[in-house]
Design an enzyme around this catalytic site. Structure first.
Site, PDB file in Angstrom:
ATOM      1  N   ASN A   8      -5.011  -4.392   7.240  1.00 32.07           N
ATOM      2  CA  ASN A   8      -3.663  -3.599   7.056  1.00 32.07           C
ATOM      3  C   ASN A   8      -3.635  -1.943   7.214  1.00 32.07           C
ATOM      4  OD1 ASN A   8      -1.477  -2.662   5.507  1.00 32.07           O
ATOM      5  ND2 ASN A   8      -2.081  -3.460   3.488  1.00 32.07           N
ATOM      6  N   LYS A  10      -1.249  -0.104   6.879  1.00 32.46           N
ATOM      7  CA  LYS A  10      -0.395   0.637   6.073  1.00 32.46           C
ATOM      8  C   LYS A  10       0.439   1.761   7.026  1.00 32.46           C
ATOM      9  CE  LYS A  10      -3.186  -0.617   2.234  1.00 32.46           C
ATOM     10  NZ  LYS A  10      -3.711  -0.135   0.823  1.00 32.46           N
ATOM     11  N   HIS A  96       2.532  -7.039  -1.432  1.00 32.13           N
ATOM     12  CA  HIS A  96       1.493  -6.198  -1.479  1.00 32.13           C
ATOM     13  C   HIS A  96       1.846  -5.338  -3.041  1.00 32.13           C
ATOM     14  CE1 HIS A  96      -1.320  -2.834  -1.047  1.00 32.13           C
ATOM     15  NE2 HIS A  96      -1.752  -3.528  -0.303  1.00 32.13           N
ATOM     16  N   GLU A  98       1.649  -2.370  -3.364  1.00 32.20           N
ATOM     17  CA  GLU A  98       2.393  -0.994  -3.121  1.00 32.20           C
ATOM     18  C   GLU A  98       3.728  -1.283  -3.026  1.00 32.20           C
ATOM     19  OE1 GLU A  98      -0.245   0.320   0.334  1.00 32.20           O
ATOM     20  OE2 GLU A  98      -1.854   0.297  -1.444  1.00 32.20           O
ATOM     21  N   GLU A 166      -6.118  -9.121  -4.659  1.00 36.11           N
ATOM     22  CA  GLU A 166      -6.470  -7.954  -4.498  1.00 36.11           C
ATOM     23  C   GLU A 166      -5.951  -7.252  -5.829  1.00 36.11           C
ATOM     24  OE1 GLU A 166      -5.811  -6.220  -0.105  1.00 36.11           O
ATOM     25  OE2 GLU A 166      -4.048  -5.988  -1.006  1.00 36.11           O
ATOM     26  N   GLY A 172      -8.173   0.926  -2.409  1.00 38.86           N
ATOM     27  CA  GLY A 172      -8.354   2.091  -2.409  1.00 38.86           C
ATOM     28  C   GLY A 172      -9.139   3.257  -2.985  1.00 38.86           C
ATOM     29  N   SER A 210     -10.893  -2.352  -1.328  1.00 39.09           N
ATOM     30  CA  SER A 210     -12.128  -1.499  -0.979  1.00 39.09           C
ATOM     31  C   SER A 210     -13.133  -2.071  -0.302  1.00 39.09           C
ATOM     32  CB  SER A 210     -12.673  -0.960  -2.381  1.00 39.09           C
ATOM     33  OG  SER A 210     -11.741   0.107  -2.770  1.00 39.09           O
TER      34      SER A 210
HETATM   35  P1  PGA Z   1      -8.375  -0.856   0.857  1.00 43.02           P
HETATM   36  O1  PGA Z   1      -6.651  -1.535   0.848  1.00 43.02           O
HETATM   37  O2  PGA Z   1      -9.141  -1.864   1.791  1.00 43.02           O
HETATM   38  O3  PGA Z   1      -8.082   0.520   1.571  1.00 43.02           O
HETATM   39  O4  PGA Z   1      -8.514  -0.977  -0.613  1.00 43.02           O
HETATM   40  C1  PGA Z   1      -6.584  -3.062   0.748  1.00 43.02           C
HETATM   41  C2  PGA Z   1      -4.947  -3.460   0.855  1.00 43.02           C
HETATM   42  O5  PGA Z   1      -4.484  -2.740   0.273  1.00 43.02           O
HETATM   43  O6  PGA Z   1      -4.631  -4.275   1.489  1.00 43.02           O
END
Ligand code: PGA
Length: 249
Positions: A8, A10, A96, A98, A166, A172, A210
């Site tokens: 992903n 982003k 997601h 976000e 997640e 992150g 992460s």
């Molecule tokens: P990350 O993000 O691997 O940077 O923690 C995962 C995600 O949001 O899908």
């Protein structure tokens, strides 16, 4: 089940960077001498077509990071599932954290997105997970179980769907749940799905948050982990390739 490694990207990068990454993964795939997992890359909207062009004859598939459930219409700034399918996407990330947080996406919207995607043969990757407060209060299992109930449509074919656990606090942050915690939640997801729909063993359950080259091998060795959803590290060619190579099946 063959595992899934999903990147992903982003809201990152430029067109040139997206093309360079896609070309880099393509050349590694061509030289690979072991069976590979399903690999899916999810660039931002403007880079979908250039990336799809590069990967069109390869086993790497492409997905959108979100989509509107309506086919078309007056929704300025949105992109529909129909449009994603039209340009060659095979997957779409839905719900997601976000999107839920910054765009106030509710379960009823997420459910409509899942239904619309499935109708078009675009496989939704539903993201669910608890906040740190919920985890500390011992509610992680309940939160994940209730998200499964509220986000999923009443009926669906299992092989049309992927689910990614997640935890919000892992995204992150560099913090990852213990392997026991991941396995506990994944086991619960499998159990809830089997109570819900026959053939649920066909629904791949992924972990995200992460993920990196160090933790991927242990996560991918867990019996209930059918793959990984990777954010930051999916933008790093060498490290993401290590994650891909850590797949077990
Ligand atoms: P990350 O993000 O691997 O940077 O923690 C995962 C995600 O949001 O899908």
């Amino acid at each position: 089940m063959q595992q899934y490694i999903i990147g992903n990207w982003k809201m990152n990068g430029t067109k040139a960077e997206a093309q360079k990454l896609a070309t880099g993964f393509l050349s590694r795939i061509q030289k690979a001498n072991r069976p590979l997992p399903h690999i899916v890359l999810c660039p931002s909207y403007p880079y979908l077509v250039p990336v799809i062009e590069i990967l069109k004859d390869s086993p790497i598939e492409v997905g959108g990071q979100d989509a509107h459930f309506e086919k078309s219409g007056a929704f300025t700034g949105d992109v529909s599932v129909t449009q994603l399918a039209d340009v060659g996407c095979k997957y779409v990330i839905v719900g997601h954290s976000e999107r839920r947080h910054y765009h106030q996406e509710s379960s009823s919207i997420i459910r409509k997105k899942i239904e619309a995607s499935m109708k078009l043969g675009l496989r939704p990757i539903l993201c669910i997970g608890e906040s740190i407060e919920e985890r500390k209060a011992g509610k992680a299992l309940n939160v994940v179980a209730s998200q499964l109930i509220s986000d999923l449509p009443d009926s669906f074919t299992p092989h049309d769907l992927l689910i990614a656990y997640e935890p919000l606090w892992a995204i992150g942050s560099g913090h990852v749940p213990t392997l026991e915690e991941v396995e506990e939640i994944m086991g619960l997801m499998k159990h809830e799905l089997s109570a819900r729909i026959s053939g649920s063993a066909l629904v791949p359950t992924l972990y995200g948050g992460s993920v990196n080259a160090q933790n991927a091998p242990d996560l991918l060795a867990l019996p209930h982990v059918d793959g990984l959803l990777v954010g930051g590290v999916s933008l790093k060619l060498d490290e993401f390739w290590e994650v891909i190579n850590a797949s077990q099946r």
